[in-house]
Design an enzyme around this catalytic site. Structure first.
Site, short mmCIF file in Angstrom:
data_model
loop_
_atom_site.label_atom_id
_atom_site.label_comp_id
_atom_site.label_asym_id
_atom_site.label_seq_id
_atom_site.Cartn_x
_atom_site.Cartn_y
_atom_site.Cartn_z
N GLY A 203 0.83 -1.19 0.00
CA GLY A 203 0.00 0.00 0.00
C GLY A 203 0.87 1.24 0.00
O GLY A 203 2.11 1.17 0.05
N GLY A 206 2.77 5.13 4.72
CA GLY A 206 2.04 5.73 5.83
C GLY A 206 0.67 5.14 6.10
O GLY A 206 -0.06 5.66 6.94
N THR A 207 0.30 4.06 5.42
CA THR A 207 -1.03 3.50 5.62
C THR A 207 -1.10 2.56 6.82
O THR A 207 -2.19 2.13 7.19
CB THR A 207 -1.49 2.74 4.36
N LYS A 209 1.22 -0.35 7.47
CA LYS A 209 1.61 -1.75 7.22
C LYS A 209 2.46 -2.31 8.36
O LYS A 209 2.22 -3.43 8.84
CB LYS A 209 2.38 -1.82 5.89
N THR A 210 3.45 -1.54 8.80
CA THR A 210 4.29 -2.00 9.90
C THR A 210 3.49 -2.14 11.19
O THR A 210 3.68 -3.08 11.97
CB THR A 210 5.47 -1.02 10.10
N HIS A 425 -4.47 35.07 -10.34
CA HIS A 425 -4.21 33.66 -10.67
C HIS A 425 -5.08 32.74 -9.82
O HIS A 425 -5.75 31.83 -10.35
CB HIS A 425 -2.73 33.36 -10.46
N GLU A 426 -5.09 32.95 -8.51
CA GLU A 426 -5.86 32.08 -7.62
C GLU A 426 -7.36 32.27 -7.81
O GLU A 426 -8.13 31.31 -7.72
CB GLU A 426 -5.47 32.33 -6.16
#
Length: 643
Positions: A203, A206-207, A209-210, A425-426
C-alpha cells in the site's frame, strides 16, 4: 505452545578461526623481535678501548648491560650494547674521557614482564573480548557480520494490538487467520489445511503496514522478529545470505514466531534486470530468501510477513503461491476510517468542545494514517505554543493546511504588483472551480504564502468516490489552466506561476488519451505505458513504443486538443463573469483569505449541498442550481497520484 526461550548463541570456534589467530600471534612475535634499531654487540675489552679513545657517547649504564653509541669501522656512530663486568674504575675512566652517561636501576625483571609477557596477555584478552565473551552473552561481536540484525521482541513486551490499528478493517480481517493459526495450529492441521507461509502487505507509504504486523504479533502473543530489508545487504559478499539463514534459524528456535521484513523491495526486486549480470550481493540475498521460504513448513509455526509500497517491482518468484501466498492491500482510509484513526491518535490529546473529529475527517480526503497522526500532533503543538488549555477547531484547521501546503511564510515580502498577479491567478482557479459542473467544492482561497506556494485554492470533496468520469477530468483540466488564463485576461501577459499547473495538465491529458481511452478520435484503446520495462534500468529508459509514428502523432494532436479546448473554456468562463471575478480579486487582496461562504456571496451562488447533485450549466447564470457532489481526492497540494 512451545516456550519462547532465548536462542543459545554459544558456538564452537571453527578451525579457520584458530588458524587465523595463530597466524596473527606469530606475526606479532616477529614484529616484536624486530622492533627498534639493531644493536651491535661488543666485547667488554673492545668497549674499554673505545672508552679510552673517546669513541663512545650517550651511554646507559644498567646493572647487567651497557648500551649507547660507538664509532664503527666506517667512522660513523651506531648503536651498541655490551655485558657489564665488575669494573670499579669504569666511572672514573668515563669522567676522565668526558663521556656522558646515565645510570639505571635494576628493574630488568619488570621490563621483561612488560615487553615479553604483558603483550601476550593483551592479545589473549582481545581474543576473548571479540569471540568468547559475545558467545556467552548475546552472540554479537564487531567482526560477526553474518549474524542477523533483526530485533527480537518478547511476547510479554508487545503492547500493540488491533485496538491500536484503525482504518483498515478488511486487512485486519484477512490477518485474523494468521492469528488463529498461531494460537491454535491444530485446528487447521486437523483438516489438512496449511496456513500461507508468507503474507505481503502493500500500500501507499504511511497507511500502517508495519503497525499491522506488530498488532498481529501482539494479538498472537508470539515472538516477533523485525528487520529492514536493507540490513541484509553489506559491502562483503555473502553477508546478506548468511544473515537470512541466521534470521530463520533464530525464528525456528523460538517458534511459533513471526518474521517481519520491512521495505521488501530493497532485496526483492526482479533479478537479472541490470547490466552487471545476476551474481551481485542483492540477488544472492534474494536467492537465499527464496530457499528459506521453501525450506520450512507451516507446521513449524513460522509466519513471514513483509511490507512494501512497490509490489510491482518484486521478483515474480518471490510473490508466487507457496512463498508469499497471501497479498493484502492496505489502502488509504475512507471517511469512516479517517475518523477512527483520528480517535486513536487523539486519545492522549486534550481536545476542545468545538473540535469534531468527523468534520476533521471530512476535511482530510486522501490522507493516510501517518498524515492524520501528523495533523493531531501539529494541532497539539500549535495549541501549546499559544498557551491554550485545549486544542481548538482553529488549531485543527491550521494543522491540516500545514500538512497540505506547509507553514505560513509570514516574513516573505511580495510587491503589490506580484500580489495582484497572484490574487488574479488564484481567483481564476476559484471561479472556474466553482462554476464548473463536476469539480470539488472550493473550501477557501488565499494568497498567504505556504511552503513553496505563493497562494493556493483549497478544494475539498463532499464524499468518497472511487471512479472518475471524463467530465470530471475535463473540468480538472479547465481548473488547472484557469490561473494562467486569468493572468492573460487581466494583464495581457503570462508569468511563471503556472509551471506546476501546466505539468499536471499535461500529465492528466496524456493519461486520458493514452491509458484511459477518453479520446473521441482514438476511441477506447489503452496503449502500453512501459510498466513492463526493466526496473533496474528505469522504465523510462527501457520503454519502447509498440505503436507507429502516425499513431504517436495522433496522440500528440489529441493531447494538444484537450489542453487548448480546456484553456479556451477557462478563458470563456472568467470573461463571462468578469465583474464577479474582479470583485473577488479585490476582496482577496484586502483580506488575503476568502472562505467558501463569501465566495458564493460574491458569485451570487447558493452554498453547495450534498443532497442536490444536479449539474449546473456553465453557460447560464448559476444562481438557481447547485453543483454535483464531487469525487474524493486529496487536495491538490497533497495529491500523490494523478487519479
Amino acid at each position: 505452545m512451545k516456550n519462547n526461550k532465548r536462542p543459545n548463541s554459544r558456538r564452537i570456534i571453527s578451525v579457520g578461526q584458530i588458524v587465523g589467530w595463530l597466524a596473527i600471534f606469530a606475526l606479532a612475535v616477529l614484529l616484536f623481535n624486530k622492533q627498534g634499531p639493531k644493536q651491535a654487540e661488543l666485547d667488554y675489552s673492545d668497549f674499554k678501548n673505545k672508552v679510552a679513545a673517546a669513541e663512545v657517547s650517550d651511554l646507559t649504564v644498567a646493572p647487567g648491560v651497557i648500551s649507547g653509541m660507538y664509532k664503527n669501522q666506517d667512522g660513523q656512530f651506531a648503536p651498541f650494547k655490551t655485558v657489564r663486568m665488575e669494573d670499579p674504575d669504569l666511572v672514573n675512566q668515563l669522567s676522565a674521557a668526558k663521556i656522558k652517561y646515565k645510570a639505571e636501576k635494576d628493574n630488568s625483571w619488570l621490563g621483561n614482564i612488560l615487553f615479553n609477557v604483558l603483550w601476550i596477555v593483551l592479545l589473549i584478552g582481545l581474543w576473548w573480548f571479540i569471540f568468547l565473551r559475545p558467545q556467552r552473552s548475546d552472540g554479537k561481536s564487531a567482526l560477526n557480520f553474518a549474524r542477523s540484525k533483526a530485533k527480537m521482541q518478547d511476547p510479554s513486551q508487545q503492547t500493540v494490538t488491533f485496538k491500536d490499528v484503525a482504518g483498515c478493517d478488511e486487512a485486519k480481517e484477512e490477518l485474523e487467520d494468521v492469528i488463529k493459526f498461531l494460537k491454535n495450529p491444530k485446528k487447521f492441521q486437523r483438516l489438512g489445511g496449511k496456513l500461507p507461509k508468507g503474507v505481503l502487505l502493500y500500500g501507499a507509504p504511511g497507511t500502517g503496514k508495519t503497525l499491522l504486523a506488530k498488532a498481529v504479533a501482539g494479538e498472537a502473543g508470539v515472538a516477533f522478529f523485525s528487520a529492514s530489508a536493507s540490513e541484509f545487504v553489506e559491502m562483503f559478499v555473502g553477508v546478506g545470505a548468511a544473515r537470512v539463514r541466521d534470521l530463520f534459524d533464530q525464528a525456528k528456535k523460538n517458534s511459533p514466531a513471526i518474521i517481519f521484513i520491512d521495505e521488501l523491495d530493497a532485496v526483492g526486486r526482479r533479478r537479472f534486470a541490470g547490466i552487471g549480470g545476476g551474481h551481485d550481493e542483492r540477488e544472492q540475498t534474494l536467492n537465499q530468501l527464496l530457499i528459506e521460504l521453501d525450506g520450512f513448513e507451516s507446521k513449524q509455526g513460522i509466519i513471514l510477513m513483509a511490507s512494501t509500497n512497490r509490489p510491482d517491482v518484486l521478483d515474480p518468484a518471490l510473490i508466487r503461491p507457496g512463498r508469499f501466498d497471501r497479498h493484502i492491500s492496505v489502502p488509504a482510509p475512507d471517511l469512516k476510517g479517517r475518523e477512527e484513526i483520528l480517535k486513536v491518535h487523539a486519545k492522549k490529546v486534550k481536545l476542545g468542545a468545538d473540535v469534531d473529529l468527523k468534520v476533521v475527517a471530512k476535511g482530510t480526503p486522501g490522507f493516510v494514517g501517518a498524515d492524520l497522526a501528523n495533523v493531531i500532533n501539529e494541532a497539539a503543538i500549535l495549541a501549546a505554543r499559544a498557551d491554550e488549555e485545549a486544542v481548538t477547531s482553529a488549531d485543527m484547521d491550521e494543522a491540516i493546511e500545514r500538512v497540505i501546503a506547509g507553514p505560513q511564510k509570514k516574513s516573505r515580502i511580495i510587491s503589490k504588483h506580484e500580489q495582484r498577479v497572484i490574487a488574479a491567478h488564484e481567483c481564476g482557479h476559484t471561479i472556474v472551480a466553482r462554476l464548473t459542473n463536476h469539480s470539488d467544492p472550493v473550501h477557501k482561497v488565499t494568497i498567504i504564502p505556504r511552503g513553496q506556494a505563493l497562494g493556493y485554492t483549497l478544494q475539498l470533496p463532499l464524499e468518497d468516490k472511487f471512479l472518475t468520469s471524463k467530465s470530471e477530468l475535463l473540468d480538472k483540466l479547465c481548473i488547472l489552466l484557469a490561473g494562467r488564463a486569468a493572468e492573460e485576461i487581466v494583464f495581457g501577459e503570462i508569468t511563471s506561476g503556472a509551471s506546476d499547473d501546466l505539468n499536471k495538465t499535461m500529465a492528466y491529458a496524456r493519461k486520458m488519451v493514452v491509458e484511459l481511452g477518453m479520446s473521441d478520435k482514438l476511441g477506447p484503446i489503452a496503449l502500453p505505458n512501459g510498466d513492463d520495462g526493466e526496473v533496474f534500468l528505469g522504465r523510462d529508459l527501457s520503454r519502447h513504443k509498440t505503436y507507429s509514428e502516425e499513431l504517436a502523432r495522433t496522440i500528440d494532436e489529441e493531447i494538444l486538443t484537450l489542453i487548448k479546448s480546456s484553456y479556451a473554456r477557462a478563458k470563456e468562463i472568467i470573461s463571462s463573469h468578469r465583474v464577479a471575478f474582479d470583485k473577488l480579486v479585490e476582496t482577496l487582496l484586502a483580506k488575503e483569505v476568502v472562505d467558501a461562504k463569501e465566495i458564493d456571496e460574491i458569485l451570487g451562488l447558493k452554498p453547495v449541498a450534498k443532497e442536490d447533485a444536479s449539474p449546473k450549466p456553465a453557460e447560464q447564470e448559476p444562481v438557481k442550481e447547485e453543483p454535483k457532489a464531487p469525487k474524493a481526492e486529496k487536495p491538490e497540494a497533497k495529491q500523490a497520484e494523478l487519479f
